[in-house]
Design a protein around this motif. Structure first.
Motif, mmCIF file in Angstrom:
data_model
loop_
_atom_site.group_PDB
_atom_site.id
_atom_site.type_symbol
_atom_site.label_atom_id
_atom_site.label_comp_id
_atom_site.label_asym_id
_atom_site.label_seq_id
_atom_site.Cartn_x
_atom_site.Cartn_y
_atom_site.Cartn_z
ATOM 1 N N MET A 95 -5.270 1.811 1.010
ATOM 2 C CA MET A 95 -4.208 2.678 0.484
ATOM 3 C C MET A 95 -4.744 4.071 0.138
ATOM 4 S SD MET A 95 -0.993 3.012 -0.337
ATOM 5 C CE MET A 95 -0.188 1.451 -0.659
ATOM 6 N N LYS A 96 -5.978 4.119 -0.433
ATOM 7 C CA LYS A 96 -6.556 5.408 -0.811
ATOM 8 C C LYS A 96 -6.748 6.309 0.408
ATOM 9 C CE LYS A 96 -8.946 3.787 -4.981
ATOM 10 N NZ LYS A 96 -10.265 3.563 -5.622
ATOM 11 N N ARG A 97 -7.192 5.711 1.521
ATOM 12 C CA ARG A 97 -7.389 6.488 2.742
ATOM 13 C C ARG A 97 -6.058 7.036 3.257
ATOM 14 N NH1 ARG A 97 -11.625 2.268 5.635
ATOM 15 N NH2 ARG A 97 -13.464 2.861 4.408
ATOM 16 N N LEU A 131 3.781 2.808 6.743
ATOM 17 C CA LEU A 131 2.572 2.054 6.400
ATOM 18 C C LEU A 131 2.413 1.911 4.886
ATOM 19 C CD1 LEU A 131 -0.019 3.524 8.957
ATOM 20 C CD2 LEU A 131 0.924 1.202 8.943
ATOM 21 N N ILE A 132 2.659 2.991 4.160
ATOM 22 C CA ILE A 132 2.462 2.969 2.706
ATOM 23 C C ILE A 132 3.464 2.036 2.022
ATOM 24 C CG2 ILE A 132 2.731 4.376 0.618
ATOM 25 C CD1 ILE A 132 1.354 6.644 2.164
ATOM 26 N N GLU A 159 3.634 -3.553 -2.883
ATOM 27 C CA GLU A 159 4.537 -4.573 -3.408
ATOM 28 C C GLU A 159 5.737 -3.935 -4.104
ATOM 29 O OE1 GLU A 159 2.259 -7.046 -5.963
ATOM 30 O OE2 GLU A 159 1.044 -7.935 -4.330
ATOM 31 N N ARG A 160 5.626 -2.649 -4.408
ATOM 32 C CA ARG A 160 6.723 -1.904 -5.046
ATOM 33 C C ARG A 160 7.074 -0.704 -4.158
ATOM 34 N NH1 ARG A 160 4.450 0.001 -10.382
ATOM 35 N NH2 ARG A 160 6.593 0.696 -10.731
ATOM 36 N N PRO A 161 7.925 -0.900 -3.146
ATOM 37 C CA PRO A 161 8.229 0.174 -2.185
ATOM 38 C C PRO A 161 8.826 1.423 -2.804
ATOM 39 C CG PRO A 161 9.725 -1.700 -1.912
ATOM 40 C CD PRO A 161 8.629 -2.147 -2.821
ATOM 41 N N HIS A 200 4.033 8.689 -2.342
ATOM 42 C CA HIS A 200 3.983 9.439 -1.077
ATOM 43 C C HIS A 200 4.532 10.847 -1.262
ATOM 44 C CE1 HIS A 200 5.889 10.902 2.647
ATOM 45 N NE2 HIS A 200 4.851 10.391 3.263
ATOM 46 N N ASN A 201 5.720 10.933 -1.831
ATOM 47 C CA ASN A 201 6.367 12.238 -1.991
ATOM 48 C C ASN A 201 5.647 13.118 -3.011
ATOM 49 O OD1 ASN A 201 8.253 11.510 -0.101
ATOM 50 N ND2 ASN A 201 9.873 11.047 -1.557
#
Length: 374
Positions: free
Chosen positions: A1-3, A110-111, A116-118, A125-126
């Motif tokens: 996730m960090k990448r 992907l993110i 587990e919490r979209p 992301h934003n």
């Protein structure tokens, strides 16, 4: 996730940096405000074609990420090869269009798929997108005025772009690899709930497109710096990501959307009357918070979709509407740019009002259905 989050940050940082100074770079070469709009239109056409191909073909997300970032890096490399030829801007715009057309929807798919919490993932992301976009123009404008050797500027950008591609190679796959195949757009992506949202986002993005393509030149002409505008725009874009869902708990979503869209109209129009940094900052704050809020509300409608293809298609279409709006804003308004940028911003500000009208009609229709169903 960090990448992935680093890629989100750097991908958008470089894109925002280039977007902030692209009109100035093109104007420097051609002395034509309209040409900036035409270069941006070329980018949008390439992006739209790419998105349409993705909507009609199923391709592995991890492969797409690498291919998209490769095209993205090539765009910077082409500008590095010859930073003074306008032809390179057009060819580079095609590469950037392909890269952004592929990478932007893949990253958020992907993110949200890994989280587990979209809904929280959308906010992350934003927010990373917003932070990158807030600080990138400051660096971009500073580099524009401090580095006379454009080749060195593009070398820096190319090296930074390559870091995203190198990280993408090492992202661990989850799940099975998708096989390449032709596919139809998932019908859920064109549900009645989404179509009006697509149209509203398209109309508001036309105003945003006019700001991207022409505000750097407009502010330059009146002695103001566009990086100040972008910093406050994107800073309050981030604030919207963190606060819009909480505001939604107290204010009905349709009312919140209409208020936000009307504020986009008002802030877009106020650019014409901006003569100092106080007005510029107020305009940027209102525009950034409202546009960020609309994006957050629309994207969270999609985040709860479970089926991967439906979610990916819906994100792609929303992104498509955004970039189509930006493309239309730059393409349709470019002929006006060489005559009067003030008139251009007045015209572009009217499109969000059509979005408010659509929202009101949809809301009225849904209320009538509720009454008749009772």
């Amino acid at each position: 996730m960090k990448r992935l989050l680093y890629i989100v940050f750097m991908f958008n940082f470089l894109f925002s940096l280039l977007t902030a100074i692209l009109p100035l770079l093109v104007f420097d070469i051609t002395n034509s405000a309209a040409t900036s709009g035409y270069v941006l239109s070329t980018f949008m056409i390439a992006l739209l074609v790419t998105r349409i191909l993705l909507l009609t073909h199923e391709i592995d997300d991890y492969l797409l990420l690498k291919v998209g970032l490769t095209a993205y890096c090539l765009g910077f490399l082409l500008l590095f090869v010859n930073a003074t030829a306008i032809a390179m801007f057009y060819i580079g715009a095609v590469m950037f269009g392909i890269g952004v057309g592929i990478v932007a929807p893949v990253l958020i798919t992907l993110i949200t798929g890994l989280s587990e919490r979209p809904n929280a993932a959308v906010g992350w992301h934003n927010s990373f997108l917003g932070v990158a976009s807030a600080f990138a123009p400051i660096l971009g404008v500073s580099l524009f005025y401090s580095i006379d050797n454009r080749g060195f500027l593009y070398l820096i950008l190319t090296v930074l772009a390559l870091t995203t591609l190198s990280l993408a190679v090492f992202i661990r796959r989850t799940g099975d690899k998708k096989r390449f195949k032709k596919t139809k757009i998932n019908g859920e992506a064109f549900s009645k709930e989404y179509i009006p949202s697509y149209m509203v986002f398209l109309l508001t993005s036309i105003s945003y497109g006019a700001v991207i393509a022409f505000s750097p030149i407009f502010f330059e002409m009146i002695g103001l710096r566009v990086d100040v505008f972008y910093f406050f725009f994107w800073s309050f874009f981030i604030v919207a990501q963190l606060s819009m869902l909480k505001i939604k708990e107290k204010v009905a979503e349709i009312k919140l959307l209409n208020i936000s869209i009307f504020l986009i109209f008002a802030s877009s129009l106020s650019i014409v009357f901006t003569t100092n940094y106080i007005l510029l900052i107020i305009t940027a704050i209102v525009f950034g918070f409202s546009y960020g809020g609309i994006m957050n509300l629309f994207y969270n409608r999609i985040a709860i979709v479970k089926e991967s293809k439906a979610k990916s298609d819906a994100y792609s279409i929303f992104g498509l509407m955004s970039y189509l709006g930006v493309g239309l804003g730059s393409m349709l308004l470019s002929p006006i740019a060489n005559h009067s940028l003030a008139v251009l911003f007045i015209i572009s500000s009217l499109f969000p009002l059509l979005g408010v009208l659509i929202n009101m009609l949809v809301d009225k229709k849904s209320k009538m259905k509720m009454v008749t169903s009772k």
